[in-house]
Each structure stands twice: as C-alpha cells, then as structure tokens.
Design a protein around this motif. Structure first.
Motif, PDB file in Angstrom:
ATOM      1  N   ARG A 170       0.824  -1.209   0.000  1.00 57.16           N
ATOM      2  CA  ARG A 170       0.000   0.000   0.000  1.00 57.16           C
ATOM      3  C   ARG A 170       0.858   1.258   0.000  1.00 57.16           C
ATOM      4  NH1 ARG A 170      -3.567  -1.372  -2.376  1.00 57.16           N
ATOM      5  NH2 ARG A 170      -5.128  -2.850  -1.694  1.00 57.16           N
ATOM      6  N   ASP A 222      -1.760   1.050 -12.139  1.00 59.56           N
ATOM      7  CA  ASP A 222      -2.502   1.618 -11.020  1.00 59.56           C
ATOM      8  C   ASP A 222      -2.239   0.780  -9.785  1.00 59.56           C
ATOM      9  OD1 ASP A 222      -3.752   3.521 -12.714  1.00 59.56           O
ATOM     10  OD2 ASP A 222      -4.981   1.883 -13.497  1.00 59.56           O
ATOM     11  N   PRO A 264      -2.732  -1.846  -6.995  1.00 62.06           N
ATOM     12  CA  PRO A 264      -3.400  -3.134  -7.135  1.00 62.06           C
ATOM     13  C   PRO A 264      -4.723  -3.141  -6.377  1.00 62.06           C
ATOM     14  CG  PRO A 264      -1.631  -3.291  -5.548  1.00 62.06           C
ATOM     15  CD  PRO A 264      -1.534  -1.932  -6.153  1.00 62.06           C
ATOM     16  N   THR A 265      -5.602  -4.002  -6.773  1.00 61.95           N
ATOM     17  CA  THR A 265      -6.859  -4.153  -6.035  1.00 61.95           C
ATOM     18  C   THR A 265      -6.549  -4.815  -4.696  1.00 61.95           C
ATOM     19  OG1 THR A 265      -7.268  -6.375  -6.867  1.00 61.95           O
ATOM     20  CG2 THR A 265      -8.046  -4.551  -8.207  1.00 61.95           C
ATOM     21  N   ASP A 266      -7.524  -4.790  -3.815  1.00 66.55           N
ATOM     22  CA  ASP A 266      -7.323  -5.384  -2.499  1.00 66.55           C
ATOM     23  C   ASP A 266      -7.011  -6.871  -2.601  1.00 66.55           C
ATOM     24  OD1 ASP A 266      -7.710  -2.997  -1.366  1.00 66.55           O
ATOM     25  OD2 ASP A 266      -9.708  -3.376  -0.575  1.00 66.55           O
ATOM     26  N   GLU A 267      -7.706  -7.554  -3.494  1.00 62.25           N
ATOM     27  CA  GLU A 267      -7.474  -8.993  -3.630  1.00 62.25           C
ATOM     28  C   GLU A 267      -6.048  -9.275  -4.115  1.00 62.25           C
ATOM     29  OE1 GLU A 267     -11.295  -8.369  -5.846  1.00 62.25           O
ATOM     30  OE2 GLU A 267     -10.205  -7.118  -4.414  1.00 62.25           O
ATOM     31  N   GLU A 268      -5.647  -8.552  -5.152  1.00 65.34           N
ATOM     32  CA  GLU A 268      -4.300  -8.734  -5.687  1.00 65.34           C
ATOM     33  C   GLU A 268      -3.253  -8.532  -4.609  1.00 65.34           C
ATOM     34  OE1 GLU A 268      -3.822  -7.346 -10.267  1.00 65.34           O
ATOM     35  OE2 GLU A 268      -4.497  -5.828  -8.866  1.00 65.34           O
ATOM     36  N   GLU A 282      -3.513  -8.577  -1.444  1.00 62.06           N
ATOM     37  CA  GLU A 282      -3.583  -9.571  -0.384  1.00 62.06           C
ATOM     38  C   GLU A 282      -2.986 -10.900  -0.853  1.00 62.06           C
ATOM     39  OE1 GLU A 282      -7.211 -10.661   2.581  1.00 62.06           O
ATOM     40  OE2 GLU A 282      -7.124  -8.635   1.717  1.00 62.06           O
TER      41      GLU A 282
END
Lengths: 201, 201
Positions: free
Chosen positions: A95, A177, A179-183, A185
């Motif tokens: 993050r 961009d 990463p998404t939360d899933e990525e 994680e």
DNA sequence: CGAAACATGGACCCCTGCGTCCATTTTACA
DNA sequence: TGTAAAATGGACGCAGGGGTCCATGTTTCG
C-alpha cells in the motif's frame, strides 16, 4: 501588540505543503511555485514567507512526510502468528509503495543530485527504518524458535524486496494503477508463505 | 556526388549518445545540451542535426540502452545446477542495478510524466523482459521436477525482488557505491539458497 | 576541381521560472 | 480602535537553457 515573528499561520503552512505535495506529484520538480501558491489559495510571496526557497519547501515537505508515510509499517502486531504478521506487514508495504504519496520518493530521486543529504534522510527514515523494524520482529521469532535465520537483516531485505519488487519500479515509472485489495492480499500472503517455508526451523 | 541525406556520421551519433549518457548521469535531465555537445567534441547544431530535439535525444539514448543493459540477464546457462544458475542470474542483476548506466532508469523516471510511452518501453524491454526470461528458466526446472512452483511469474518476481530490494532504492537515490565482488556474490548465493529452500519439491 | 552535404561556433530570440520589491489591504491583538 | 505584522497581487530583474540562424569551414565523392 502585533503577532510575534515566527507566529505565522500554521494552517497556511499545511495548506502550502499539501498543495506542494499535489502539484509535485503531477508535474514533478519542475512544478512552478506560483502553481503551488495558487492551489493553496495563497500568494507567492506568502510561500516565501513560510519557506525561504523552493529547495527548503521541498526539503520540508519530503522530510515531514517520510516518517508518517512508513509509520504503519512500524506498528507490528506481536500477537499474531508469524505468517499472518508477515502478510500484514507485506500488505502495508504494498500500500505504501503504490500510494500516491509515494511520488515523494520520485521527487527525492530527482533532487538527489542537488540535495544528497535529503536523499539520505529519506532513506534512513523510510525504507531503512521500516526494515529495521521488520528485523526486530524476525529476531523475536528466531529466539522463540519459530524461524531459523542466520542473517536477519538480510532476511528482512529479502522479504521486503519480494513484496515490493516490480511494483515499486512500476510506481516510480508512473505505470500501473495501485493493485486491487485482492491482488495485494494475494501477493502478501504468498510472500509470507514462501518466506516461512524458506526460513522454517 | 555528395553524401546522401541520412548518411550522417554514425560515429558522431555514438559519441553524442555516450556524452549524453555521462552528462545526464551527472546532472540529471536538467543537463544542458551545450554541455553534451562539448563533451562529445561536437557543436550544438550537430546534436540537432542528428537528433531533432532534446526529447528525441533522450528517447533514443534510453531506448537504445535498455536492452543492451539487461542483455546479460537473458543469457541463461541451462547447464548449471539450478541454484548456481540462480546465483549467477542474481549476481548479474546486482551488477546491472548498481552500474552507472542504471542512472538511465532515473532519467526515465524523471521524464515519465512527459513521455509515458518511453517509460513503458523501458519497463517492457528491461525489468519485464529479464523477468520473463527468468520465468522461462524456472519453468524448465519445474518440469524437470527440481522445483515446485505454483505461480511461476510470481516466483520470478520474488526472486528478482529479493536480490535487488534495497540496492535499487539506494542506487536511485544516489546513495551507496556499488557493492564489492564479495558482497554481491554473498547476496547472490544467499538469495539462491533461500529460494531453493522455499521452492523445493 | 567543384558541388553538395555536413560541421562549426557564435549570436540570437524566446520562454519559463526563481526570487524580490512594493503599494495596498487584511488580520490580530492590546 | 489603532497599530504592527502578515498577506495580496502584480510588476520586475535575472539566469538558464531550448531551439534557430548564418557565415564560414571541412569533408566526400564524382
């Protein structure tokens, strides 16, 4: 009695720093001070009243933000199982590196030639400090017999490197961009698992 | 008959690019063209004859060097044992990242806002390409049963990240000299060993 | 040799952006 | 409310550097 010298409006200082953070992220070090002033809703002269020069403004901005940026990395959850704690650390690290604020690192790199001391300060208070924290955590785990590590600082480096790797490069190049939360994680958990396997007692 | 258009002295082009590489490494993107010309033993106008503008010069320089910079990373020794091959790869990677030429990466990051396409090109032909090569190697090892990896690209990322980690950041910040041969080798071997343990069948 | 292309270097224009100055207005506080 | 500090905004000087122009070499090759 008039306001004492130095009792300058602190809210304005913050507004200027915020604006600088934005503008520098968008246009890089080349961003003109007038634009920063405009975005802060302040006159150019005021910027010079608060910070003596552009160099000083950048210095203040970067120095003031580094620690706060990596602060979450220093809150280690000593309760959790090592693998979970590592995954949590990894997630935070991802993050931090992909956050918009991370453009301050790019700014620092750009100014590194003219302000090597700033670069050093950023490095010490940012990456280095957060890795030292990770190393302390690892040491506890080693002493508790849950991990077997020879070179602890090196292992901390390895782990942080695994997690960040490509993403940092991409972030600094302005590609990709966050990463998404899933990525994020998924990567974090995978890294933690791999690390645990590598350093299992 | 006169020299045909376009038959410009190639040696001079190279001299200009070399000089640009030097000067940009020292002074960053702000480096004036006149300095590059001077260092190349050439007139300013000649620089503009060879490359149309400063932007084009930088673009040419960076684009032309990326592949050659990471080329050694693509010569994989399929004969060696996996751990040795990994260590060799790691060693080369450390060398690339801490080499003076790596300042081109910094230049690219500085120009990323104005030339996003260049940033992308560098990323594709540099880090990404070299990691793809590593992934191909890992795939062979997996098929041969010498490694057990679920997500091969991720594992490649992890390995490269481990190796580079801190060093890349430091290099980009202009801190720390290139490591000695012993240091580099020590890190390379350790990374390879750790990786093998983590992904042992 | 001669012509065409390139190279030289120095002058030149122009733009951007830092930092300053100043007359005027706003703010804060006794 | 009076007064001093701070803020405003607009003009200004100044420096660096991109890009062009040009008169004068210099190379290449038919």
């Amino acid at each position: 009695m008039p306001r004492l010298a130095g009792q300058i409006d602190l809210a304005k200082s913050e507004a200027i720093l915020d604006a600088a953070s934005e503008v520098l992220a968008e246009r890089g070090l080349a961003a003109p001070i007038e634009e920063i002033a405009r975005r802060a809703g302040v006159s150019k002269q005021t910027v010079y009243n608060h910070f003596g020069s552009k160099t000083e403004l950048v210095r203040e901005l970067v120095a003031r933000r580094v620690s706060s940026m990596t602060a979450p990395l220093r809150e280690q959850d000593a309760e959790a199982h090592p693998e979970e704690a590592l995954a949590a650390y990894a997630l935070t690290l991802i993050r931090v590196v992909t956050a918009r604020t991370y453009s301050l690192m790019r700014i620092t790199m750009q100014s590194a030639a003219e302000m090597p001391d700033l670069a050093r300060e950023v490095f010490e208070n940012g990456p280095k400090a957060s890795r030292a924290q990770l190393a302390r955590f690892l040491e506890i785990e080693v002493k508790a017999g849950r991990l077997a590590i020879d070179d602890i600082p090196q292992a901390a480096d390895f782990f942080a490197g695994m997690v960040v790797s490509h993403r940092q490069t991409q972030a600094l190049l302005g590609l990709a961009d966050p990463p998404t939360d899933e990525e994020a994680e998924r990567t974090a958990k995978a890294a933690a698992r791999v690390f645990m396997r590598a350093y299992a007692p």
